[in-house]
Each structure stands twice: as C-alpha cells, then as structure tokens.
Design a protein around this motif. Structure first.
Motif, PDB file in Angstrom:
ATOM      1  N   LEU A 914       0.855  -1.188   0.000  1.00 26.19           N
ATOM      2  CA  LEU A 914       0.000   0.000   0.000  1.00 26.19           C
ATOM      3  C   LEU A 914       0.887   1.233   0.000  1.00 26.19           C
ATOM      4  O   LEU A 914       1.957   1.244   0.619  1.00 26.19           O
ATOM      5  N   SER A 915       0.416   2.227  -0.701  1.00 29.19           N
ATOM      6  CA  SER A 915       1.210   3.455  -0.737  1.00 29.19           C
ATOM      7  C   SER A 915       1.106   4.179   0.600  1.00 29.19           C
ATOM      8  O   SER A 915       0.258   3.896   1.434  1.00 29.19           O
ATOM      9  N   GLU A 916       2.035   5.106   0.735  1.00 28.62           N
ATOM     10  CA  GLU A 916       2.074   5.896   1.969  1.00 28.62           C
ATOM     11  C   GLU A 916       0.762   6.629   2.201  1.00 28.62           C
ATOM     12  O   GLU A 916       0.231   6.668   3.318  1.00 28.62           O
ATOM     13  N   GLU A 917       0.210   7.195   1.095  1.00 29.06           N
ATOM     14  CA  GLU A 917      -1.038   7.966   1.222  1.00 29.06           C
ATOM     15  C   GLU A 917      -2.201   7.048   1.543  1.00 29.06           C
ATOM     16  O   GLU A 917      -3.099   7.409   2.338  1.00 29.06           O
ATOM     17  N   GLN A 918      -2.201   5.822   0.929  1.00 32.63           N
ATOM     18  CA  GLN A 918      -3.277   4.878   1.212  1.00 32.63           C
ATOM     19  C   GLN A 918      -3.260   4.472   2.693  1.00 32.63           C
ATOM     20  O   GLN A 918      -4.291   4.451   3.374  1.00 32.63           O
ATOM     21  N   ARG A 919      -2.065   4.153   3.197  1.00 35.60           N
ATOM     22  CA  ARG A 919      -1.978   3.752   4.606  1.00 35.60           C
ATOM     23  C   ARG A 919      -2.422   4.878   5.540  1.00 35.60           C
ATOM     24  O   ARG A 919      -3.140   4.660   6.527  1.00 35.60           O
ATOM     25  N   ARG A 920      -1.996   6.085   5.203  1.00 29.10           N
ATOM     26  CA  ARG A 920      -2.330   7.226   6.071  1.00 29.10           C
ATOM     27  C   ARG A 920      -3.831   7.470   6.079  1.00 29.10           C
ATOM     28  O   ARG A 920      -4.460   7.629   7.142  1.00 29.10           O
ATOM     29  N   ASN A 921      -4.437   7.496   4.865  1.00 29.79           N
ATOM     30  CA  ASN A 921      -5.869   7.810   4.793  1.00 29.79           C
ATOM     31  C   ASN A 921      -6.712   6.708   5.405  1.00 29.79           C
ATOM     32  O   ASN A 921      -7.738   6.973   6.064  1.00 29.79           O
ATOM     33  N   ILE A 922      -6.268   5.426   5.194  1.00 27.86           N
ATOM     34  CA  ILE A 922      -7.035   4.326   5.815  1.00 27.86           C
ATOM     35  C   ILE A 922      -6.939   4.420   7.334  1.00 27.86           C
ATOM     36  O   ILE A 922      -7.947   4.296   8.053  1.00 27.86           O
ATOM     37  N   PHE A 923      -5.720   4.630   7.813  1.00 30.25           N
ATOM     38  CA  PHE A 923      -5.547   4.677   9.259  1.00 30.25           C
ATOM     39  C   PHE A 923      -6.321   5.848   9.874  1.00 30.25           C
ATOM     40  O   PHE A 923      -6.972   5.697  10.927  1.00 30.25           O
TER      41      PHE A 923
END
Length: 1006
Positions: A914-923
C-alpha cells in the motif's frame, strides 16, 4: 546403231583411269551408333541443318553427334503422334514443318510444337496406305503418291483431293517438274512397273493429261529416274545408265575400265554437275555430265574403314553445303563432305597385299619420277609419280630399312641394322659397304641415319658412334668421325643448315651443334635434353624447327639459342613430333595424333585426323618428304599420305547453331514448344541453375566444331568450349541476363547469326518491388511507432517525475499540514496551558487541573507524532503492517472504555503493498471511526475485519451500539464526508450503514 557403237567406244577410251586417285572418306551412321535400322529409304536435310532419315523401323534425326529415333507412338486409329512402321519420302514446307510418308498415312512434324500428327484418306485400300510425298507447291499443298494414285493434300482444311489413278495397281516412280521450290507444279513424270515407258503428265487444275513415250532400251528394267534441265533424263537400269535428250537416247554408260556397270538403283546430280549413280552391287560411280565420262568408283573395302560400308546403294543425296549422304542397304547411312580438304591416301593395305608387301613406311625419297619407300618388313617399295606401286626391292637387302637418302650423284643409301647399303638407281640392286677399319664394326652394323655433307661425303649415325663415308680411289670407305665424340653413343638424326652448321642428335640426350674444322668435328654448343630429337627443318628466316619427343622447338641458328618449345598447351595435338615439312607459310607436322598445320605467322594450329584421309593417326620417324613441285608426303603405320599445301582450303560454309536441350536445376525442362523456338526464358527465383545443350551442325568435321558463349550480366568475357560441352550456370542471382552463343566450324568459320536468348531469374517475393514498398511503409510505420513510443516514454518519464515531484511536494505539504494541524495545535495548546499554569500557581487546585490537561495534550501529541512516523516508514507499506498497527492502536484506544474489541484477520497475509497515502488515509479513517464509536455508539463490542480479495482489500468496522438513522445526519456533519473523501482520494470507496438499535457498519474498499 553403228554410230552409237563408235560413240560408246570413244566414251570408253576417254575414261580417265587415273581418276581412281580421287578419294572420299565416309563416316558411318548405323545401328551401332544410334540409327534405328540399317535399311533406310530417304535422307533429307532441313532448313535448320538436321538430317532426317526414314527407315523400315522408324524415323531418325541426326545432328552429326547424336541420332534421335522417332517411332510410332499412337494407335493407327488415332491422329496425334507419329504413325507407321515403314517411313518413306520427307519434304519441308514453307513453315519449316516436315511431311513424312509412311505405311500408315501422311505424317506432319510441327517444328514449333515439336509434335507429330497423322492424316489418312478415309476408307483407303491396303495398297493406298503407303503415302509418299513428292512435292510442295506455292500454296503449301502436299503432292503425294499413294499406291498407284496421286493426291493433293491441303494442310489448311486437312483434306485430300484425288487427281488420278495410274490405270491399275503397280509400282510408280514419280518425279515432279517445276521452275523451282514452292512453285506451281507443271508436270510430273512416271515410270510404271519398271517398264521402259516414260509417262509425262501435264497438270491442268485438278486433272492430269498423260503422254506416253517408249524408250528404246529393249530387255531393260527402269529402276530409277532423274530429270535434269528441260527434258533431259537419266535412267538407271539393270543394264547400265542411259541419257535421253528430248526423248532421244544420246548415249549409254555401262562400263568403267573393264568393269560392267549394272543395276543402277539411285541417281543424284550435285551442285557441281557431277552425277552420282548408286548400284545394287558395285557401290557408286560418278559421271561428268558435261562429257558423259565415268570419273570414279567408290566401293566397300575391308582394308579401309572410311570406304563405303557396303556396295548395295539405296539412296544418294547431297545438299547445298557439299555434304553427300548415301543410304547403304542393311548398313545404315554413310556421309562425307565434298568440300572438305582431305589428304590423298596411297599404298593402302589392299594395294600392299597385292604385291606381298607391308605398308609400314619408314622413309621416303624421290628419285627422278619415282618414289622409293622403305618399309618395316618388305624392303623398299618403288612407286610411280601417281604413288602407285611399281615394284618392290628385296634382293640383297634386309627386309627392314631404317632410312633412305639420295646423294648429289643420285645414289641411294639405305641405312639398316644389318649394315649400310648403296643402291643402284637403274638396276635397283643394293651393295653392302664393307667396314674393315682395324676390325671395328660400328654398333654391329646398326645404322640409323645417313645425310650428305657439304664436301660430298656422307655422315652416318649408328648405335655405336658417328662415321664418315668418303669415296677414295673410286671406293667408299667408312671411318669414325674425328673430334668431338669419344664414346660409342647412339646417334640418330643429323642435319646441315645453310650456314653449314651440323646438328647431331643422340638418343634421349638432346642435340649438339658443331662444325668441321679440317676433318674433325668441333662443338659449337650442347643442348642436353631428356628427349630424343626426331627431325630438323629450316625455314627462310633465322629459325630452325626441331621435332622431338617433347614437342617442337623453335631454334635461332644465328644465336644458337632455343627460343620456344611448342606443346599441346600451344595447340599441338601431340608432343611426339616425327617429321616437319615447311611450305613457306606453314609447318606440317606428323605426330602420334595426326598431322598438324602450324601457321608460322600467328602460331595457329589446325589438326587433321584419320577422318581427313590420313592413313592413320600414327606416323613414323624419318618418313616425310617434300618434292621439288611442293608436294608433301608423310609415311605412317598404314601407308602414305600425299598432298599439295596449295590445295588446302577452309570449309567456307558456316555452321548452324540450334538449342536442342534445356535443364532447370539439373532436371530436363520440357517447354510447351520446341526448345529451338524459345525466344526468351523467365524463371522463378528457386529455378536458378540453368543448363543449355547446343548443337553445332556442320558435318565436314564434327569433332572440330566449337562454341563460344557469354552470359551478359554475369560473365566478364567470352568462354570457348567444344561443341559437345554443356553450358551450365549454377545459383544465378535474380536479375536480367542475355545468353549469347557463337558457333564455329573446324576451320574457324563462324555461324551467320549469334544466338541470343534473354534470361530472367525472378526475384523472390521478399525481393519484389511491391514487397519492398510494403516493407518501406512498414519500416516507416515502425520508425514512427518507435519515435512515438520513445517520445511517449520520455513524456511519461517526465510526467512520472513531475508526478513524483508533485507527490513529494504534496507529501511535504501534507506532512507540513499534519505537523501544523496535529503537532502545531498540540504544542499551541500546551504553550497556552503553560501560561495559564504560571498564573494559577497561587491556586494549586486549578494549576493541577491545567497541568493534567497539559499532560493529556502531550500524550496526544506523542501519539500523533508516532502516527506520522509510522506512515512515513517505507517498511510499513504492507497490508499486514497496516493491520497490526490498527490492532495495536485499537486495543490501546478502547482499553480504558471497557469495550470488547475483536479482530477478524486472515491467517496469512499476502505481500500486497500500500502506498504511503493509502496507509495514512485508511488509518486516519479507522481512527476517526474509533473516535465516533467511543463518543456516540454506547456499545459493548467492536469487531474489526480485514479481508483480502483479488482486486484489493476490504476493511469493515462493526459495533453493537445504539446506531443512528443515516438519513438524519446533520447537514454539516463533515466527519463522515471527510472520511469518504479520504478513501476516495486513494482510489477506494467508503460506506456506512446503521439503524437505530442495530449498531453501525463501516466498510472501506481499496
């Protein structure tokens, strides 16, 4: 009648018996070398040069080298193909097609298509199935005899027109009369059933008016008929040859010397006015029609392989090139060239046998009007001036004579292995010279050669030295030559040139040039050779020509230097030179492979062989002579040849050149038309090995015909080959060529036309113009695609780098924003509360409350900082890492709230990133959802489930709280919208479902 007898007597007395010396040398075509049968009816030379021969068993085509047989290939009821077993007359029409009569109809040979076709009269009688064409008129109609009937065949409409029937069935001899070839036929002459009656038929349209003339030849059968100019006729009969002029007998020829001429079977008049009369038993007689005299007889001889093959003559014809063709019953076809230069052959085996002698000629001299010839085993033969044997000399002589010589007193010297003999030219008796010099016998009296010296003495070569023979006190004495030669060597030929230099040869040791000083021989120069010198001949210039066993040497007698050795590489037929005779312009060389004519001016060589009249191809040492009249004689193993060089002439008739065979890739190629009719040849690229078989048609000397060819566009120069050779080109590259071929006869006369054939090897499809054009378009397209792809990749790279830069910038902005929002606001709160604490130091209770708030804010600040660090760490980019972090955060978050938190995770996560942005937004979305549950759900249990699918991941959060009505969410409830926006921003979807009293379900799909 009395006048006739006197006239005949004068004729007999005027017969030139010496005409027997004129000779012809016949080549033989029989079943042994290609002919279909030995009995042949007609011989015809067509316009292309081929000779066609009809027989009792098929049709033959002869080109000088090969004889091709054609036999009936079809059923008698069919029309396509050659039909018949017995073939008769042959004629050629205006279109170069041939018409051949047979016992099964009229056959057409279509030259262009190389095919036969048969035509027959419907419902014809058995005796009318034999068709014999005798003339082709101006309309290309074929006139023919069938049985006793005469017809005209029209090739245009393929119909027969009946003209006349000659009374009753019988044997007809039909001869046409017209102004020339392909002219309206005016008359025909017929002999019927061999009766002495001449029928003259006047042609009137499609009718014939007959006039009968009885011939005054009682008790005579007419066998053959020949019409010459006007109404002159020659009749061949069983009692001789008759000439009629204007229906009146002029004379009869029925004798040649003491020979009675009988049964004249065929007649032919050649272009020189000579009448050739073939007989049934006596061979051929030639008659001078101007005088009516018999000139020669040609008959079969068991002694001469070039004589007629037999004496029963069936047919004679000559063509405009001087080639004579003779059909010999049962023996095939003999042919010869009347224009070819030939050597006179004398002292044949037959003539020698008559006098009990052999004809192996060892040496030749001329004495007055006689020729003396030394033989191998019969002493000396004396010939008259016509080279006919007068007598033999054997008494008092050894039977084997090595060499003869004549001195200035006309004495004849005979060298033998049994001594030296002096011959009396009058009495023809020989006397052996005694040798009593201290008892020394020269080589056991083995004499090889004797020649005259300038002082009148004789120089003798023996097997044991050189000896001088001098007349002293009216007696000849033999003494060893003084000076140069000490040993008992084997001496052979000697020669004295015009400078009085003496040339002496020794067996296998070359030769020596010397001179006399006093009575001694002094060596001028030695010329050692591993060869034997056979002869010397002096030309008018500085050259001396020397014949040896290794070739002919050109020797400068002034410089005493060998200038050149001529061998087979220079054109000689053989390097073993027996004799050399000069005629002033040419040197005539006798060898083991015929006679060579060597042109001194240009070193050109012409070779003659047995077919040119040579006694054989092998000659003998010392056996050559030139008379004071310029006649040259050469002796060999089978007689004597004589000729005058002035009679030597080239055959001026040019050869004809025909393409007779074609192979493609070494396989016979059969075009739809005759190969000789092909005007151009176009082949596929894989058909690039081409072979051509040409035939040079010139019958005078078939083996001497040659070819030159060049393939323009491929060969750089003309290539010379024998006429039998095949022209082959292997693996020709695609392209356009022109094959050019030149033909030469044996005398170097070139064919009138150079054969030219355009040849094209087509390019393969991948080398064709359309393919090249297509390939050019494809290449251009590929270049455009490559350029476009390269450009797109550059743009994509630039875009990617730009997007990466933008992403980095965006991430920086996000981090800056997060730092500002989370950390900055937290720090700001701490800073504010710190100031408040300063003011509340006087009130400890409030100060403590404020310090507690500072502690909470500090912990939140630390948590936010950890979240930021976790997101930025690239090692946390997997689904498993995100799941673990959510579990850790959830357990920590819900622990003080007495809420049961469960996780439903896969037993094993994939390696999905997962990209950095995906992980951040999911979290952040999960974090916000936990926060909402803690604030509003009033639940006891929360279940977090993560499921990996083929397209991504599904994360759901479910609680058992009080729920809410999703349709009554406040208008400005931005929390849910922010979460939805966050998920959609990273390419996913966000949904929330809830009902009052039934909890809430949040689903995130990435």
């Amino acid at each position: 009648m009395k006048k006739l007898k006197i006239y005949l007597l004068l004729i007999l007395l005027s017969i030139n018996v010496s005409g027997w010396a004129q000779q012809l040398y016949f080549n033989h075509l029989s079943v042994n070398n290609g002919l279909s049968q030995g009995v042949n009816n007609c011989i015809y030379r067509d316009s292309k040069g081929f000779v066609w021969i009809s027989s009792f068993d098929g049709l033959n085509r002869f080109d000088g080298l090969n004889c091709i047989n054609f036999r009936s290939t079809v059923n008698v009821n069919e029309k396509n193909g050659l039909t018949g077993t017995l073939f008769l007359n042959i004629l050629e029409d205006k279109n170069s097609n041939l018409w051949i009569g047979s016992n099964a109809g009229l056959n057409l040979y279509n030259r262009k298509l190389d095919r036969f076709q048969n035509f027959r009269i419907a419902n014809s009688r058995n005796d009318e199935r034999f068709y014999s064409p005798f003339y082709i008129d101006d309309k290309n109609n074929v006139w023919l005899q069938s049985g006793s009937s005469i017809y005209i065949f029209n090739p245009a409409n393929k119909t027969f027109t009946f003209l006349d029937n000659f009374f009753s069935p019988g044997n007809l001899i039909v001869k046409p009369w017209s102004a020339g070839l392909f002219q309206p036929l005016q008359k025909i002459f017929v002999i019927y059933n061999n009766l002495p009656i001449l029928w003259e038929g006047q042609i009137l349209g499609e009718k014939i008016n007959w006039q009968e003339t009885k011939l005054s030849v009682p008790s005579t059968r007419i066998i053959t008929l020949l019409q010459t100019a006007n109404t002159d006729f020659w009749f061949g009969t069983n009692t001789g040859l008759y000439l009629y002029k204007k229906n009146k007998q002029r004379y009869c020829i029925n004798h040649f010397a003491d020979l009675e001429i009988k049964n004249v079977s065929t007649l032919h008049l050649d272009q020189n006015g000579t009448l050739w009369a073939g007989t049934n038993q006596q061979g051929i007689f030639t008659i001078d029609t101007a005088s009516g005299t018999v000139k020669n007889q040609y008959s079969h001889s068991v002694y001469n392989s070039y004589a007629l093959a037999g004496n029963q003559i069936q047919y004679i014809v000559s063509d405009n090139r001087g080639d004579l063709w003779v059909s010999v019953w049962g023996k095939g076809v003999d042919f010869t060239s009347l224009n070819r230069f030939r050597f006179n052959q004398n002292v044949t085996k037959e003539e020698a046998d008559h006098v009990g002698s052999d004809n192996f000629m060892r040496s030749i001299i001329q004495l007055n009007n006689e020729f003396w010839c030394a033989t191998q085993s019969s002493g000396i033969l004396v010939l008259d001036e016509n080279k006919k044997i007068k007598r033999s000399i054997r008494a008092g002589l050894p039977l084997s004579i090595e060499h003869l010589s004549v001195d200035k007193n006309n004495n004849v010297w005979a060298s033998t292995f049994e001594g030296l003999f002096l011959m009396d030219p009058i009495t023809k008796k020989g006397t052996k010279l005694p040798f009593n010099n201290n008892g020394f016998s020269p080589g056991s009296d083995q004499y090889n050669y004797i020649s005259s010296l300038p002082n009148g003495s004789m120089l003798a070569s023996t097997n044991a030295g050189l000896f001088i023979i001098a007349r002293i006190n009216n007696k000849y004495q033999i003494r060893p030559a003084k000076g140069m030669f000490k040993g008992k060597d084997v001496f052979l030929t000697t020669y004295v040139d015009r400078l009085n230099q003496i040339y002496i040869s020794r067996a296998f040791k070359g030769f020596t040039v010397c001179k006399f000083e006093g009575d001694s021989l002094v060596v001028l120069k030695e010329f050692p050779l591993e060869a034997t010198i056979k002869c010397f001949n002096e030309s008018s210039d500085s050259n001396l020509w020397i014949g040896s066993t290794i070739g002919m040497i050109r020797f400068d007698k002034y410089k005493l230097k060998s200038e050149h050795l001529y061998t087979t590489a220079d054109g000689l037929s053989n390097q073993y030179i027996y004799g050399i005779v000069s005629d002033g312009r040419n040197l005539w060389l006798s060898t083991n492979a015929g006679i060579n004519c060597f042109d001194i001016r240009n070193n050109a060589v012409k070779t003659f062989s047995a077919g040119d009249g040579l006694q054989s191809n092998e000659y003998n040492t010392y056996s050559c002579y030139k008379t004071n009249k310029g006649e040259i004689l050469f002796g060999g193993v089978n007689g004597l040849n004589s000729f005058y060089p002035a009679d030597f002439k080239n055959n001026s008739y040019p050869p004809q050149l025909i393409l007779t065979g074609l192979q493609i890739n070494d396989t016979t190629f059969k075009p739809r038309i005759n190969p000789s009719e092909i005007e151009d040849l176009s082949l596929e690229y894989e058909q690039n090995t081409v072979s051509f078989q040409f035939t040079v048609i010139h019958f005078a000397n078939v083996d001497g015909n040659t070819l030159s060819y060049i393939l323009e566009g491929y060969d750089k120069s003309w290539i010379h080959i024998a006429s039998k050779a095949q022209i082959r080109f292997a693996n020709l590259p695609p392209g356009h060529y022109t094959l050019k071929v030149r033909a030469f006869n044996a005398d170097g006369i070139e064919a009138l036309k150079i054969y030219s054939l355009p040849l094209t090897i087509e390019a393969p499809w991948w080398q064709s113009w359309w393919f090249r054009l297509l390939a050019l378009f494809i290449l251009a397209g590929l270049i455009i695609l490559v350029v476009r792809n390269y450009t797109n990749r550059r743009l994509e790279k630039q875009r990617s780098e730009l997007e990466k830069t933008q992403a980095i910038e965006k991430e920086r902005n996000r981090i800056s924003r997060d730092m500002h929002d989370d950390l900055g606001s937290g720090l700001t709160i701490i800073a504010i509360l710190s100031e408040v604490v300063k003011k509340q130091l006087s009130n400890p209770v409030k100060a403590k409350e404020t310090l507690d708030k500072i502690a909470v804010s500090s912990r939140d600040l630390v948590d936010n900082l950890q979240d930021i660090i976790w997101v930025l760490n690239p090692q946390n980019d997997t689904v498993e890492s995100l799941s673990s972090y959510i579990r850790e955060y959830g357990l920590k978050y819900f622990e003080p709230l007495s809420v049961q938190l469960e996780f439903d995770y896969p037993e094993l996560f994939s390696n999905r990133h997962l990209s950095e942005e995906q992980r951040r937004n999911i979290f952040l979305t999960v974090k916000e959802s936990f926060n909402n549950i803690a604030k509003y759900a009033w639940c006891n249990k929360v279940i977090v489930e993560i499921e990996e699918t083929s397209t991504g991941i599904l994360l759901s959060i479910k609680d058992d709280g009080k729920g809410f009505d999703v349709n009554k969410v406040r208008l400005f409830a931005n929390g849910l919208k922010n979460m939805q926006h966050r998920i959609e921003q990273v390419g996913g979807s966000y949904s929330i479902s809830s009902e009052p009293g039934n909890g809430t379900l949040t689903e995130i799909k990435i």
